[in-house]
Scaffold this motif. Structure first.
Motif, PDB file in Angstrom:
ATOM      1  N   TRP A 125      -2.887  -3.064  -9.168  1.00  0.00           N
ATOM      2  CA  TRP A 125      -3.170  -2.254  -7.901  1.00  0.00           C
ATOM      3  C   TRP A 125      -4.738  -1.268  -8.246  1.00  0.00           C
ATOM      4  O   TRP A 125      -5.125  -1.167  -9.550  1.00  0.00           O
ATOM      5  CB  TRP A 125      -1.962  -1.096  -7.957  1.00  0.00           C
ATOM      6  N   THR A 126      -5.282  -0.844  -7.097  1.00  0.00           N
ATOM      7  CA  THR A 126      -6.490  -0.212  -7.264  1.00  0.00           C
ATOM      8  C   THR A 126      -6.266   1.160  -6.568  1.00  0.00           C
ATOM      9  O   THR A 126      -5.303   1.253  -5.435  1.00  0.00           O
ATOM     10  CB  THR A 126      -7.590  -0.990  -6.501  1.00  0.00           C
ATOM     11  N   SER A 127      -6.812   2.225  -6.901  1.00  0.00           N
ATOM     12  CA  SER A 127      -6.498   3.541  -6.148  1.00  0.00           C
ATOM     13  C   SER A 127      -7.983   3.979  -5.922  1.00  0.00           C
ATOM     14  O   SER A 127      -8.999   4.033  -6.669  1.00  0.00           O
ATOM     15  CB  SER A 127      -5.908   4.669  -6.970  1.00  0.00           C
ATOM     16  N   THR A 128      -7.910   4.532  -4.605  1.00  0.00           N
ATOM     17  CA  THR A 128      -9.210   5.322  -4.082  1.00  0.00           C
ATOM     18  C   THR A 128      -8.863   6.442  -3.596  1.00  0.00           C
ATOM     19  O   THR A 128      -7.837   6.657  -2.956  1.00  0.00           O
ATOM     20  CB  THR A 128      -9.878   4.542  -3.093  1.00  0.00           C
ATOM     21  N   VAL A 129      -9.776   7.420  -3.398  1.00  0.00           N
ATOM     22  CA  VAL A 129      -9.733   8.847  -2.758  1.00  0.00           C
ATOM     23  C   VAL A 129     -10.590   9.060  -1.794  1.00  0.00           C
ATOM     24  O   VAL A 129     -11.942   8.613  -1.976  1.00  0.00           O
ATOM     25  CB  VAL A 129      -9.862   9.924  -3.920  1.00  0.00           C
ATOM     26  N   SER A 130     -10.284   9.173  -0.558  1.00  0.00           N
ATOM     27  CA  SER A 130     -11.296   9.397   0.484  1.00  0.00           C
ATOM     28  C   SER A 130     -10.926  10.588   1.156  1.00  0.00           C
ATOM     29  O   SER A 130      -9.763  10.707   1.862  1.00  0.00           O
ATOM     30  CB  SER A 130     -11.232   8.243   1.556  1.00  0.00           C
TER      31      SER A 130
ATOM     32  N   SER B  28       0.936  -1.295   0.016  1.00  0.00           N
ATOM     33  CA  SER B  28       0.058   0.073   0.030  1.00  0.00           C
ATOM     34  C   SER B  28       0.798   1.199   0.023  1.00  0.00           C
ATOM     35  O   SER B  28       1.772   1.208   0.621  1.00  0.00           O
ATOM     36  CB  SER B  28      -0.873  -0.050   1.364  1.00  0.00           C
TER      37      SER B  28
ATOM     38  N   LYS C 222      -3.362   0.174  -3.323  1.00  0.00           N
ATOM     39  CA  LYS C 222      -3.464  -1.158  -2.714  1.00  0.00           C
ATOM     40  C   LYS C 222      -3.222  -1.829  -3.645  1.00  0.00           C
ATOM     41  O   LYS C 222      -3.882  -2.094  -4.847  1.00  0.00           O
ATOM     42  CB  LYS C 222      -4.548  -1.152  -1.912  1.00  0.00           C
TER      43      LYS C 222
ATOM     44  N   LYS D 207      -0.068   5.221   0.561  1.00  0.00           N
ATOM     45  CA  LYS D 207      -1.387   6.143   1.118  1.00  0.00           C
ATOM     46  C   LYS D 207      -0.485   7.400   1.204  1.00  0.00           C
ATOM     47  O   LYS D 207       0.225   7.969   1.931  1.00  0.00           O
ATOM     48  CB  LYS D 207      -1.751   5.821   2.306  1.00  0.00           C
TER      49      LYS D 207
ATOM     50  N   LEU E 223      -5.202   9.787  -0.776  1.00  0.00           N
ATOM     51  CA  LEU E 223      -5.369   8.775  -2.006  1.00  0.00           C
ATOM     52  C   LEU E 223      -4.520   7.790  -1.624  1.00  0.00           C
ATOM     53  O   LEU E 223      -3.425   7.777  -1.447  1.00  0.00           O
ATOM     54  CB  LEU E 223      -4.862   9.504  -3.307  1.00  0.00           C
ATOM     55  N   GLU E 224      -5.165   6.357  -1.843  1.00  0.00           N
ATOM     56  CA  GLU E 224      -4.299   5.131  -1.574  1.00  0.00           C
ATOM     57  C   GLU E 224      -4.280   4.213  -2.854  1.00  0.00           C
ATOM     58  O   GLU E 224      -5.292   3.925  -3.452  1.00  0.00           O
ATOM     59  CB  GLU E 224      -5.058   4.577  -0.389  1.00  0.00           C
TER      60      GLU E 224
ATOM     61  N   VAL F 249      -6.333  12.294  -8.589  1.00  0.00           N
ATOM     62  CA  VAL F 249      -6.762  11.031  -8.990  1.00  0.00           C
ATOM     63  C   VAL F 249      -5.519  10.083  -9.026  1.00  0.00           C
ATOM     64  O   VAL F 249      -4.538  10.713  -9.779  1.00  0.00           O
ATOM     65  CB  VAL F 249      -7.867  10.956 -10.128  1.00  0.00           C
TER      66      VAL F 249
END
Length: 232
Positions: A81-86, A61, A93, A63, A90-91, A74
């Motif tokens: 890998w996958t990326s997410t924004v919260s 990971s 994983k 982050k 931005l992470e 973004v």
């Protein structure tokens, strides 16, 4: 033989100088942005280069904390890998990324409208342990052990000099003994410690030159003092 000896001495002087710089408090950076500068208010994709895992453990990971003023952040799609924004995080994983395999994680975003430096603190999580690249880089001070990747936001288009990282310093075997970021930080430093370090480096190089000259002179005297061989 003297020429060979001189080459070895010069190499030793260069390596000694680099070792002194490192011993003087300079740390190794391991996550570097590319490009290192961008124009205020513009959109760009920045690659964050990762050199290794956590003490020999593979990475799972990455982050990133998105700095204030940065918008539309973004993660760029990456196989495995996958990326997410919260919120402001931005992470990426996935993986795992082998501990000795360099890689980059790319983020597209719009820079703040005001010039200045922006930092992306990163938490690198591995199968065993994690490394927090969150320490700020202070101009004129030695680089911290785990610096946060930092990008310069310029008023106009970045100049070639602003976009060009200082090259790493390597020894004769090609091993990096001081990174470009460290060298640039050292050159920019105005503290008394930096001045002392520069003086020490000059003294070391001068001492090596004196030793080389003395040995070369001794070799020359020894050769001159030997009696000519008699022919039978």
């Amino acid at each position: 033989m003297t020429t060979t000896f001189l080459k070895h001495a010069i190499t030793s002087a260069a390596v000694t100088t680099s070792v002194l710089l490192v011993a003087g408090g300079i740390a190794f950076a391991h996550i570097d942005p590319d490009p290192i500068a961008m124009q205020a208010g513009t959109k760009a994709t920045v690659a964050f280069n990762v050199e290794h895992g956590c003490d020999g453990s593979p990475t799972t990971s990455m982050k990133f904390q998105i700095p204030a003023g940065v918008t539309d952040a973004v993660g760029v799609a990456k196989d495995g890998w996958t990326s997410t924004v919260s919120g402001d995080t931005l992470e990426f994983k996935g993986g795992p990324l082998a501990a000795d395999e360099p890689e980059h994680f790319d983020i597209t975003f719009t820079a703040p409208g005001t010039p200045g430096d922006i930092s992306f603190p990163v938490i690198q999580t591995c199968q065993q342990g994690e490394t927090a690249w969150i320490e700020p880089i202070v101009e004129g001070a030695a680089e911290p052990e785990h610096p946060a990747p930092t990008i310069k936001v310029t008023a106009g288009a970045p100049t070639a000099a602003e976009l060009t990282p200082v090259p790493d310093a390597t020894d004769a075997s090609g091993t990096v003994v001081a990174t470009g970021t460290e060298i640039a930080t050292t050159l920019a430093a105005t503290s008394k410690d930096s001045s002392n370090a520069g003086t020490i480096v000059i003294v070391v190089i001068a001492a090596v030159i004196v030793v080389v000259g003395a040995l070369a002179m001794a070799r020359r005297r020894k050769t001159t003092s030997q009696p000519p061989s008699s022919k039978v």
